[in-house]
Scaffold this motif. Structure first.
Motif, PDB file in Angstrom:
ATOM      1  N   PRO A   7       0.798  -1.231   0.000  1.00  0.00           N
ATOM      2  CA  PRO A   7       0.000   0.000   0.000  1.00  0.00           C
ATOM      3  C   PRO A   7       0.830   1.281   0.000  1.00  0.00           C
ATOM      4  O   PRO A   7       0.454   2.243  -0.643  1.00  0.00           O
ATOM      5  N   GLU A   8       2.010   1.259   0.696  1.00  0.00           N
ATOM      6  CA  GLU A   8       2.821   2.490   0.730  1.00  0.00           C
ATOM      7  C   GLU A   8       3.263   2.907  -0.666  1.00  0.00           C
ATOM      8  O   GLU A   8       3.261   4.086  -1.002  1.00  0.00           O
ATOM      9  N   ARG A   9       3.616   1.899  -1.477  1.00  0.00           N
ATOM     10  CA  ARG A   9       4.061   2.213  -2.836  1.00  0.00           C
ATOM     11  C   ARG A   9       2.864   2.637  -3.703  1.00  0.00           C
ATOM     12  O   ARG A   9       2.917   3.627  -4.410  1.00  0.00           O
ATOM     13  N   ARG A  10       1.777   1.868  -3.589  1.00  0.00           N
ATOM     14  CA  ARG A  10       0.580   2.171  -4.399  1.00  0.00           C
ATOM     15  C   ARG A  10       0.037   3.561  -4.093  1.00  0.00           C
ATOM     16  O   ARG A  10      -0.517   4.227  -4.965  1.00  0.00           O
ATOM     17  N   TYR A  11       0.186   3.948  -2.862  1.00  0.00           N
ATOM     18  CA  TYR A  11      -0.324   5.232  -2.396  1.00  0.00           C
ATOM     19  C   TYR A  11       0.169   6.382  -3.281  1.00  0.00           C
ATOM     20  O   TYR A  11      -0.563   7.315  -3.571  1.00  0.00           O
ATOM     21  N   ASN A  12       1.403   6.275  -3.736  1.00  0.00           N
ATOM     22  CA  ASN A  12       1.993   7.354  -4.529  1.00  0.00           C
ATOM     23  C   ASN A  12       1.863   7.137  -6.031  1.00  0.00           C
ATOM     24  O   ASN A  12       2.383   7.911  -6.824  1.00  0.00           O
ATOM     25  N   GLN A  13       1.170   6.053  -6.440  1.00  0.00           N
ATOM     26  CA  GLN A  13       1.048   5.785  -7.866  1.00  0.00           C
ATOM     27  C   GLN A  13      -0.206   6.435  -8.457  1.00  0.00           C
ATOM     28  O   GLN A  13      -1.137   6.790  -7.740  1.00  0.00           O
ATOM     29  N   TYR A  14      -0.182   6.547  -9.781  1.00  0.00           N
ATOM     30  CA  TYR A  14      -1.339   7.082 -10.521  1.00  0.00           C
ATOM     31  C   TYR A  14      -2.160   5.925 -11.078  1.00  0.00           C
ATOM     32  O   TYR A  14      -1.618   4.839 -11.313  1.00  0.00           O
ATOM     33  N   PRO A  15      -3.473   6.145 -11.311  1.00  0.00           N
ATOM     34  CA  PRO A  15      -4.321   5.045 -11.776  1.00  0.00           C
ATOM     35  C   PRO A  15      -3.766   4.263 -12.970  1.00  0.00           C
ATOM     36  O   PRO A  15      -3.848   3.035 -12.988  1.00  0.00           O
ATOM     37  N   HIS A  16      -3.140   4.969 -13.931  1.00  0.00           N
ATOM     38  CA  HIS A  16      -2.679   4.233 -15.126  1.00  0.00           C
ATOM     39  C   HIS A  16      -1.539   3.280 -14.815  1.00  0.00           C
ATOM     40  O   HIS A  16      -1.223   2.413 -15.623  1.00  0.00           O
ATOM     41  N   GLU A  17      -0.933   3.423 -13.661  1.00  0.00           N
ATOM     42  CA  GLU A  17       0.167   2.515 -13.311  1.00  0.00           C
ATOM     43  C   GLU A  17      -0.331   1.194 -12.720  1.00  0.00           C
ATOM     44  O   GLU A  17       0.451   0.313 -12.419  1.00  0.00           O
ATOM     45  N   LEU A  18      -1.650   1.087 -12.549  1.00  0.00           N
ATOM     46  CA  LEU A  18      -2.214  -0.115 -11.934  1.00  0.00           C
ATOM     47  C   LEU A  18      -2.935  -0.985 -12.954  1.00  0.00           C
ATOM     48  O   LEU A  18      -3.382  -0.501 -13.989  1.00  0.00           O
ATOM     49  N   SER A  19      -3.075  -2.262 -12.633  1.00  0.00           N
ATOM     50  CA  SER A  19      -3.842  -3.171 -13.501  1.00  0.00           C
ATOM     51  C   SER A  19      -5.334  -2.879 -13.306  1.00  0.00           C
ATOM     52  O   SER A  19      -5.736  -2.206 -12.351  1.00  0.00           O
ATOM     53  N   GLY A  20      -6.156  -3.415 -14.220  1.00  0.00           N
ATOM     54  CA  GLY A  20      -7.605  -3.193 -14.136  1.00  0.00           C
ATOM     55  C   GLY A  20      -8.194  -3.624 -12.802  1.00  0.00           C
ATOM     56  O   GLY A  20      -8.990  -2.913 -12.193  1.00  0.00           O
ATOM     57  N   GLY A  21      -7.779  -4.790 -12.337  1.00  0.00           N
ATOM     58  CA  GLY A  21      -8.289  -5.312 -11.064  1.00  0.00           C
ATOM     59  C   GLY A  21      -7.900  -4.413  -9.889  1.00  0.00           C
ATOM     60  O   GLY A  21      -8.705  -4.121  -9.015  1.00  0.00           O
ATOM     61  N   MET A  22      -6.639  -3.953  -9.902  1.00  0.00           N
ATOM     62  CA  MET A  22      -6.148  -3.063  -8.840  1.00  0.00           C
ATOM     63  C   MET A  22      -6.911  -1.739  -8.866  1.00  0.00           C
ATOM     64  O   MET A  22      -7.266  -1.181  -7.828  1.00  0.00           O
ATOM     65  N   ARG A  23      -7.136  -1.255 -10.076  1.00  0.00           N
ATOM     66  CA  ARG A  23      -7.884   0.012 -10.198  1.00  0.00           C
ATOM     67  C   ARG A  23      -9.274  -0.131  -9.609  1.00  0.00           C
ATOM     68  O   ARG A  23      -9.762   0.753  -8.922  1.00  0.00           O
ATOM     69  N   GLN A  24      -9.923  -1.274  -9.893  1.00  0.00           N
ATOM     70  CA  GLN A  24     -11.276  -1.444  -9.351  1.00  0.00           C
ATOM     71  C   GLN A  24     -11.209  -1.518  -7.818  1.00  0.00           C
ATOM     72  O   GLN A  24     -12.089  -1.021  -7.141  1.00  0.00           O
ATOM     73  N   ARG A  25     -10.140  -2.099  -7.301  1.00  0.00           N
ATOM     74  CA  ARG A  25      -9.986  -2.100  -5.835  1.00  0.00           C
ATOM     75  C   ARG A  25      -9.840  -0.676  -5.299  1.00  0.00           C
ATOM     76  O   ARG A  25     -10.362  -0.353  -4.238  1.00  0.00           O
TER      77      ARG A  25
ATOM     78  N   ILE B 173     -10.358 -12.336 -11.832  1.00  0.00           N
ATOM     79  CA  ILE B 173     -10.372 -11.047 -11.111  1.00  0.00           C
ATOM     80  C   ILE B 173     -11.799 -10.749 -10.639  1.00  0.00           C
ATOM     81  O   ILE B 173     -12.015 -10.276  -9.524  1.00  0.00           O
ATOM     82  N   GLN B 174     -12.772 -11.047 -11.511  1.00  0.00           N
ATOM     83  CA  GLN B 174     -14.184 -10.884 -11.150  1.00  0.00           C
ATOM     84  C   GLN B 174     -14.486 -11.541  -9.812  1.00  0.00           C
ATOM     85  O   GLN B 174     -15.041 -10.925  -8.906  1.00  0.00           O
ATOM     86  N   ALA B 175     -14.079 -12.797  -9.695  1.00  0.00           N
ATOM     87  CA  ALA B 175     -14.353 -13.560  -8.470  1.00  0.00           C
ATOM     88  C   ALA B 175     -13.663 -12.911  -7.279  1.00  0.00           C
ATOM     89  O   ALA B 175     -14.230 -12.827  -6.188  1.00  0.00           O
ATOM     90  N   GLN B 176     -12.447 -12.417  -7.496  1.00  0.00           N
ATOM     91  CA  GLN B 176     -11.708 -11.775  -6.394  1.00  0.00           C
ATOM     92  C   GLN B 176     -12.415 -10.510  -5.920  1.00  0.00           C
ATOM     93  O   GLN B 176     -12.511 -10.253  -4.728  1.00  0.00           O
ATOM     94  N   ILE B 177     -12.907  -9.727  -6.887  1.00  0.00           N
ATOM     95  CA  ILE B 177     -13.577  -8.474  -6.522  1.00  0.00           C
ATOM     96  C   ILE B 177     -14.876  -8.778  -5.772  1.00  0.00           C
ATOM     97  O   ILE B 177     -15.197  -8.128  -4.773  1.00  0.00           O
TER      98      ILE B 177
END
Ligand SMILES: Nc1ncnc2c1ncn2[C@@H]1O[C@H](COP(=O)(O)OP(=O)(O)OP(=O)(O)O)[C@@H](O)[C@H]1O
Ligand SMILES: [Mg+2]
Length: 365
Positions: A160-178, A205-209
């Motif tokens: 989370p510390e790293r993700r905190y400073n990232q922009y949406p485009h740097e994440l996968s679709g599943g991560m973005r939905q999270r 990913i559907q099942a995970q969400i």
């Protein structure tokens, strides 16, 4: 869950929603009544254009500018929010009490802001502090950051510390939905509306969400409304299902009642077109014809022209609600005691047989 004992969080009563388009008026929602119970998962299913999104957007004052609630009430904590007009009124509800997760995470996230900032902003805007005397502005930056990181952890975001400073485009679709879900739960809403939350994602990913949403539901005591065309998805997540057709709820019941004892011919058709029920080599069942125009007044049962089981009265008079069980009701004249007995299509019987076989196998084990 015995719903009669359960608190109602939101109650829509005879809601009619209209739009004007190129000088003409269309009726998208035709007098829908529906209660939401605290802590439940309600799925709203129906074909494209049946009004699932319009209906639920009206709970948050998010109808497009050419639309309005024409009549009826939407009661939330005793207040008729259907009467709200100003943004100021809606800000008390939107996000804070009722939040929404949309299909496409890219449209709900701001591409120019980091993940952390988007969650913090929501926390700062809406957080109801435990101590009512404490104003939101009293939350220090370090505190909101800590809260944001905790929420990121809650929604299963690794590092989370790293993700905190990232922009949406740097994440996968599943991560973005999270992240979208994190933003939605950041202000601890009572009701979370998930509009096709997994349609754009692949099956794993559907099942995970969905699993994530269920976990958050318990943790935050959320009431969740799932909107989907895919009955297959809701089988595992919904306590109750409301089936919509042409701007009306035509059947509503516990998940099992809708799957194993459906009553409305439209529900039969919807279930029959489930790919999971297909027989190898046979074409998938498709509902013939098209939904009615919403510009014209609909007479009788809106599904009648497409319904092989339609009675004469279906073309004349709108069916009332018939109670099948205390938790199950359907708007179809077939349930009138005077109606001839009809046998549901064979595919519907097959769903029940499959379950009985499964249960017998479980018993034998
Ligand atoms: N801004 C608008 N102006 C005019 N008509 C609209 C507007 N928004 C929605 N509608 C109409 O209202 C009806 C219901 O739309 P809605 O988006 O709720 O359907 P839906 O069940 O969510 O469909 P889908 O599964 O495709 O998302 C549709 O006929 C749609 O064209
Ligand atoms: Mg929709």
């Amino acid at each position: 869950m015995d719903y009669r004992q359960t608190e109602i969080v939101l109650s829509a009563r005879d809601v009619v929603i209209k739009f004007t388009l190129r000088g003409k008026t269309l009726t998208a929602i035709r007098g829908v009544s529906l209660d939401l119970y605290k802590g439940e998962s309600l799925a709203i299913v129906g074909e494209s254009g049946s009004g699932k999104s319009v209906f639920t957007k009206s709970f948050m004052g998010m109808l497009d500018a050419n639309g309005w609630v024409d009549s009826g009430e939407i009661l939330y904590e005793g207040k008729n929010i259907a009467r709200y007009k100003t943004e100021k009124e809606w800000l008390e509800i939107r996000g804070k009490e009722i939040a929404m997760v949309f299909q496409d995470p890219m449209t709900s996230l701001n591409p120019l802001k980091t993940v952390g900032l988007q969650i913090r902003e929501t926390v700062e805007l809406h957080r109801k502090t435990a101590n009512a005397a404490l104003t939101v502005s009293a939350l220090k930056a370090s505190e909101t950051k800590a809260i944001a990181l905790e929420i990121l952890r809650d929604v299963g975001i690794t590092e989370p510390e790293r993700r905190y400073n990232q922009y949406p485009h740097e994440l996968s679709g599943g991560m973005r939905q999270r992240v979208v879900i994190a933003v939605a739960v950041a202000c601890r809403p009572n009701v979370l509306i998930c509009d096709e939350p997994t349609t754009a994602l692949d099956v794993t990913i559907q099942a995970q969400i969905l699993a994530l949403l269920r976990r958050l539901q318990e943790k935050y005591r959320l009431t969740i409304v799932y909107i989907t065309h895919d009955l297959g998805v809701v089988a595992n997540v919904a306590d109750r299902i409301a089936v919509m057709y042409a701007g009306d709820v035509v059947e509503c019941g516990a998940c099992d009642e809708i799957f194993y004892d459906p009553q409305h011919p439209y529900t039969w058709a919807l279930l029959s077109s489930l790919p999971q029920l297909g027989v190898k080599g046979e074409p998938l069942f498709a509902i013939r014809g098209a939904p009615p125009s919403l510009y014209k007044e609909i007479r009788g049962d809106a599904f009648a022209p497409r319904n092989p089981y339609a009675l004469l009265i279906d073309f004349e008079e709108r069916p009332p609600w018939f109670e099948v069980s205390p938790t199950h009701k359907a708007r179809t004249w077939l349930l009138d005691p005077r109606a001839p007995r009809v046998t549901p299509p064979p595919l519907i019987a097959r769903i029940r047989e499959r379950r009985e076989r499964r249960e017998a196998a479980d018993d034998a084990r």
